[in-house]
Scaffold this motif. Structure first.
Motif, PDB file in Angstrom:
ATOM      1  N   GLU A  83     -18.908  38.745 -66.462  1.00  0.00           N
ATOM      2  CA  GLU A  83     -19.982  38.223 -65.749  1.00  0.00           C
ATOM      3  C   GLU A  83     -21.057  38.871 -65.899  1.00  0.00           C
ATOM      4  N   ARG A 129     -26.311  35.371 -64.844  1.00  0.00           N
ATOM      5  CA  ARG A 129     -26.274  33.945 -64.719  1.00  0.00           C
ATOM      6  C   ARG A 129     -24.803  33.341 -65.200  1.00  0.00           C
ATOM      7  N   ARG A 148     -20.571  33.459 -65.937  1.00  0.00           N
ATOM      8  CA  ARG A 148     -19.049  34.006 -65.824  1.00  0.00           C
ATOM      9  C   ARG A 148     -18.246  33.475 -66.538  1.00  0.00           C
ATOM     10  N   ARG A 201     -14.330  32.661 -67.178  1.00  0.00           N
ATOM     11  CA  ARG A 201     -13.047  32.655 -66.411  1.00  0.00           C
ATOM     12  C   ARG A 201     -11.971  32.296 -67.279  1.00  0.00           C
ATOM     13  N   LEU A 209     -18.553  29.374 -66.573  1.00  0.00           N
ATOM     14  CA  LEU A 209     -19.241  28.830 -65.284  1.00  0.00           C
ATOM     15  C   LEU A 209     -20.512  29.630 -65.134  1.00  0.00           C
ATOM     16  N   PRO A 210     -21.327  28.969 -64.140  1.00  0.00           N
ATOM     17  CA  PRO A 210     -22.315  29.723 -63.461  1.00  0.00           C
ATOM     18  C   PRO A 210     -21.825  31.179 -62.864  1.00  0.00           C
ATOM     19  N   GLY A 251     -20.905  33.657 -60.287  1.00  0.00           N
ATOM     20  CA  GLY A 251     -20.578  33.516 -58.811  1.00  0.00           C
ATOM     21  C   GLY A 251     -20.071  32.331 -58.123  1.00  0.00           C
ATOM     22  N   ALA A 252     -19.859  31.419 -59.170  1.00  0.00           N
ATOM     23  CA  ALA A 252     -19.557  29.815 -58.687  1.00  0.00           C
ATOM     24  C   ALA A 252     -18.361  29.576 -59.063  1.00  0.00           C
ATOM     25  N   GLN A 253     -17.698  28.612 -58.493  1.00  0.00           N
ATOM     26  CA  GLN A 253     -16.247  28.130 -58.832  1.00  0.00           C
ATOM     27  C   GLN A 253     -16.498  27.055 -60.049  1.00  0.00           C
ATOM     28  N   GLY A 254     -17.675  26.094 -59.949  1.00  0.00           N
ATOM     29  CA  GLY A 254     -18.003  25.457 -60.861  1.00  0.00           C
ATOM     30  C   GLY A 254     -19.257  24.655 -60.769  1.00  0.00           C
TER      31      GLY A 254
END
Ligand SMILES: CC(C)(COP(=O)(O)OP(=O)(O)OC[C@H]1O[C@@H](n2cnc3c(N)ncnc32)[C@H](O)[C@@H]1OP(=O)(O)O)[C@@H](O)C(=O)NCCC(=O)NCCS
Length: 292
Positions: free
Chosen positions: A166, A169, A171, A173, A195-196, A198-201
């Motif tokens: 990560e 900007r 990440r 997964r 993914l962006p 820190g975000a899940q989607g």
């Protein structure tokens, strides 16, 4: 009882090693009469092995005595081949062959695979290799009517799962960690969702890193990378993260196949300083050197 010790061998050891090698292989030569038998090796060719840049020659000593030798070399970045292992007949059957092989493998902790070949009719040799974690690949090569070789293989790749891939900007997964199979070009492969940070989607795209090198990887590259909305900056960040992971696997560079009509990816490669190496049917192959 005296303990053996494995250490690097140098040209000054060549004479003595040659004598031990001849003693170890004399019986094999009488049995197989093969023209590449180590019994026939001369000093020049042994010295060439000692100075081979991708190789390492080791000697096994027992106190003041020379008990054996071992030569291995790097076939591809994390793939090693054991070219020869020999223990003087006086010291055979004491576990020293296994000791030498294990020590040599421990000296190359980044190796993902090891290979060697061995006559099909030598159970003691096979027991030694199996005890060191090698398995029979089923591949056979007939050298002459007396000698058939079998290929042994030891796979020792470990996926690194604990690393958070990560940056500020983006990440990656982990979606799958795949052992070698035809669709991964025969090498271990990571697959990630992009993914962006820190975000899940939402998922921005997908990428894969193949860890290894062979002809199939050359044709496909180490990296697959697709963004739903292609953007050079994002490609660059993802490539940098994949490069960090590749570096942890001791890879020296990434080979990336860029099909024509992917200008955002080409811009990212240019920004990262990748060199175009060759034009292949699937596109241009770029090399991205990896540094710490
Ligand atoms: C092959 C070689 C390197 C092995 O080294 P080594 O020190 O003798 O081997 P180790 O003592 O570590 O292991 C030998 C194993 O074979 C077993 N073994 C010995 N004779 C055997 C036989 N006839 N059948 C089955 N197993 C046998 C030993 O018991 C031992 O296994 P174990 O400890 O599980 O019982 C050594 O014998 C050698 O130099 N041979 C001549 C050169 C050569 O063949 N080099 C390799 C070319 S592929």
């Amino acid at each position: 009882m005296i303990q053996p010790q494995l250490e690097r061998a140098y040209p000054a050891d060549a004479d003595a090693l040659l004598q031990v090698q001849r003693a170890a292989f004399a019986g094999h030569y009488r049995r197989y009469r093969d023209k590449d038998n180590p019994y026939l090796q001369n000093q020049d060719s042994l010295l060439r092995r000692m100075t081979f840049p991708q190789g390492a020659y080791y000697k096994l000593t027992a106190g003041d005595e020379l008990a054996g030798g071992l030569f291995l070399y790097q076939r591809a970045f994390a793939s090693f081949w054991l070219a020869v292992l020999y223990i003087h007949p006086r010291f055979q059957g004491r576990g020293w062959g296994r000791f030498a092989l294990r020590q040599a493998m421990e000296a190359h902790p980044w190796a993902a695979e090891w290979g060697l070949n061995c006559p099909t009719d030598l159970p003691a040799n096979q027991a030694c290799y199996q005890a060191c974690g090698f398995t029979d690949t089923g591949l056979r090569e007939r050298i002459n009517p007396r000698l058939e070789l079998m290929v042994y293989h030891r796979y020792c790749f470990r996926f690194l799962r604990e690393e958070a891939l990560e940056d500020s900007r983006v990440r990656l997964r982990l979606a799958a960690a795949l052992d070698p199979r035809p669709e991964t070009c025969g090498v271990p492969c990571y697959r990630f969702d992009i993914l962006p940070a820190g975000a899940q989607g939402p998922v921005l795209g997908r990428c894969a890193l193949r860890v290894g090198w062979n002809e199939a990887v050359r044709l496909a590259g180490h990296v697959d990378l697709f963004l739903d909305a292609p953007e050079p900056d994002l490609y660059r960040l993802v490539l940098a993260l994949l490069g960090e992971l590749a570096y942890l696997h001791r890879m020296e560079d990434l080979s990336i196949l860029a099909a024509p009509g992917r200008p955002a990816l080409l811009q990212a490669l240019a920004a990262l300083g990748a060199d175009c190496q060759e034009i292949l049917p699937g596109g241009a192959r770029y090399i991205l050197p990896l540094e710490g």
